[in-house]
Design a protein around this motif. Sequence first.
Motif, short mmCIF file in Angstrom:
data_model
loop_
_atom_site.label_atom_id
_atom_site.label_comp_id
_atom_site.label_asym_id
_atom_site.label_seq_id
_atom_site.Cartn_x
_atom_site.Cartn_y
_atom_site.Cartn_z
N PHE A 244 128.58 1.62 44.88
CA PHE A 244 129.56 1.87 43.81
C PHE A 244 128.76 2.38 42.63
O PHE A 244 128.00 1.62 42.04
N GLN A 245 128.90 3.68 42.34
CA GLN A 245 128.05 4.36 41.37
C GLN A 245 126.60 4.19 41.83
O GLN A 245 126.28 4.61 42.90
N ASP A 246 125.75 3.54 41.05
CA ASP A 246 124.33 3.44 41.41
C ASP A 246 124.01 2.15 42.16
O ASP A 246 122.86 1.91 42.48
N GLN A 247 124.99 1.32 42.38
CA GLN A 247 124.73 -0.02 42.89
C GLN A 247 125.35 -0.26 44.26
O GLN A 247 126.47 0.18 44.53
N PHE A 249 126.68 -3.30 46.41
CA PHE A 249 127.02 -4.72 46.35
C PHE A 249 127.13 -5.25 47.77
O PHE A 249 128.17 -5.16 48.41
N SER A 282 119.70 -1.63 44.34
CA SER A 282 119.70 -0.25 43.83
C SER A 282 119.76 0.72 45.00
O SER A 282 119.48 0.35 46.15
N ASN A 283 120.12 1.96 44.68
CA ASN A 283 120.12 3.01 45.70
C ASN A 283 118.78 3.06 46.41
O ASN A 283 118.72 3.12 47.64
N GLU A 284 117.70 3.03 45.63
CA GLU A 284 116.35 3.16 46.18
C GLU A 284 116.10 2.16 47.29
O GLU A 284 115.61 2.51 48.36
N GLN A 285 116.44 0.91 47.01
CA GLN A 285 116.14 -0.14 47.96
C GLN A 285 116.92 0.04 49.26
O GLN A 285 116.36 -0.10 50.35
N TRP A 287 118.31 2.82 50.40
CA TRP A 287 117.86 4.03 51.10
C TRP A 287 116.60 3.72 51.91
O TRP A 287 116.44 4.16 53.04
N ASN A 288 115.72 2.94 51.29
CA ASN A 288 114.47 2.57 51.94
C ASN A 288 114.73 1.73 53.19
O ASN A 288 114.12 1.94 54.24
N VAL A 291 116.73 3.29 56.57
CA VAL A 291 115.95 4.04 57.55
C VAL A 291 115.59 3.16 58.76
O VAL A 291 115.42 3.67 59.87
N GLU A 314 128.55 12.74 51.44
CA GLU A 314 128.57 11.89 50.23
C GLU A 314 127.17 11.71 49.66
O GLU A 314 126.99 11.60 48.45
N SER A 316 123.09 13.02 50.95
CA SER A 316 122.33 13.64 52.05
C SER A 316 121.27 12.72 52.65
O SER A 316 120.90 12.87 53.81
N VAL A 317 120.82 11.71 51.89
CA VAL A 317 119.80 10.81 52.42
C VAL A 317 120.33 10.01 53.62
O VAL A 317 119.54 9.55 54.45
#
Lengths: 373, 336
Positions: A244-247, A249, A282-285, A287-288, A291, A314, A316-317
Amino acid sequence: MRELSLLAILWSLIILNSCVQHADSETSITPNQLDQEKVSIEYAEGFDVVYEPNFIKVVTQSIGENTSFTDSVFIILDSTTILDESCKIINQEEIRLACQSSTHLAFLNELNQLSQVVGLCGLEYVNNPEISEVIKENEVIELCMTDQIQLENLFQCNPDLFLIYPFGSSQNNDYASKGIHTLLIAEYLEKSQLARLEWIKLFGVLTGKSKEANAYFESVKQAYIEQKEATVPTDKTFIMNLPFQDQWFMPSSKSVGVELIEDAGISYYYSGEKGTENISHSNEQVWNDGVSADYWVIIARREANYGLADLIAEESVYKEFLSVQNHQVIFCNTATADYFSKGVVEPHIILKDLCYATGQIESHTPQYFFLLE
Amino acid sequence: MSLRSDIPLFSVLIIGVFILFWMNLLLGDVPMKTADVFNILTGGVADNSAWSYIIESRLNRSVVAILAGGALAVSGLILQVFFRNPLAGPGVLGITSGASLGVAVVILGGITMGSFLGNLGVIMAGVIGAIAVLLLLIFIARFIKNSVTLLVAGLMFGYFTAALINVLFLWANETDTREYVVWGLGSFEGVNSTELMIFALLIVTLSLLCFLLVKPLNALVAGVDYAASIGINIKTTRLFIIVFTGILAAVVTVYCGPVGFIGIAVPQLVRVLVKSKNHAVIIPIVFFAGSFLALSADFIVRMSSNSLPLNTVTAIVGAPIIVWVIIKMNQRNVSF
């Protein structure tokens, strides 16, 4: 300690009897009320049903430390029983119910008691065609504008009992002063899927359909347990939901939804994280982690023909996620499946859907969850 | 005062922005070695295939923060000089509110930001909302001579659009309401590489165009009458100021949400620190000071795993600066 226990029992007895005053005249008990099947609670912690010779007391209460409340209504079996004015008395026959949640409708629908509903918060969110048709036919009144209960609409539908959430419960006093009986319902706080389902017994008691509620609960419980026991645990992992946005949940590892998915033999990627609240990442976590997670379980509202390509569009990652590459994205489209309402009374079907998606069973027609193509 | 006396401040800001930029690239929720980051930036392949996306995201949001912070600060500086009011900022003309109304129509109207169409729709609607208010302001400015009256008109636009947004809330569902509220908290994340190109092109072009206003701004510091007496065309200047600052604020608002405090706090702080009175010097310093504050705020947001909203951080940093500057100006009896 012993003294404390005795004190607690004594206090419970005082509370239980504080409302009841017995008339001197002979009791007058309706035969069909006496014939009612009793319900016993097996899993649920948020409600109780106390049977007394002249009345049934339905108690709801908070679970866990986040909220604290207790509430009750009385169903009189003996018409000569006189209760204190502060007691909330209801009549099972022809009870007019107003509901703050569409989840309540799912319970009532299974008991064939939708006709008792006269008011509802969020008519537009009912996406079960079967239920939608009935509430339209019965001209059920919309009770909410944004998050606020519209008192005029509530008066218009004139319910015998208004089933409400515990949050924002300061408004309850307001309802009481206006002569509207309420009952706090917090089935969503239960700690297991079967405990949530067991709330059907409460609805059964309120509407005089205890027998049907018991039968339904037993049949679903058996089906659920059988499927769970037949499932072979694997070392596959899953992540959940969409950002949701950058987060992101993510539900707590102890959440009912996660436990249901784990019953299908796969493990939650964030099972090591503590707490009972949603976990924010966060998105970063994510996405990591995406994978390496084998499955991705998504419950979201999207267009009817939503597919893997739409998901990748929505962000590309997502095409780097193992679950996407292996076509193991398990999706529940809440625009077409009544997951949040009917899903509560059909956990056995949801479990089968998940088992089918994870390859635990070979033959099944998914109703809630399916693999995205 | 010569340009030379402000070179240390300018240098510190540029070095500060550079350091923060690299910190934003190197640090985050997913720990990565510096060598891996350089490897990805030079087109190499990392162990985890998601890392290149993570670095791209960090890079994009850092560039957005630099440009957005700079744009808001420059926009605020020009408006504070023009209105001779230290509390004037990019939001006061109502253009930010116009952009917010456009975004509200799309989000509260049910088009989600999750899809490409939704994102494009949000940007387009925001631009249309901002331009509508901008055109209205330009039209009204023809009949209003007093700058303060124009400021009041801008504030009224703000109230009017806020009221319309409140009406939209009535019809919106819970998800859309939440989405709009979160957008209103501001964020430098979520701008993809294609959008970033457009964003950067607009901000850089408009920021450079602001240098056209250097001479009028230098004259306006001494008052409108003085500016007019030395041949500055006040009407044209006013039009350029409304257009440049309005579009800068609108572009930032559409992409990042209504980011608060940077546009008000940074020009005030720089005015206290800078020695030169020449806006050819002040504008670049204000731009980099805005970038520095925006990058710092975004760094704090990222270190909190995005749990702190951007506007919360800018308010925590910006509000004390504003109060401090106002007290300092009061002591020195300085006015704009």
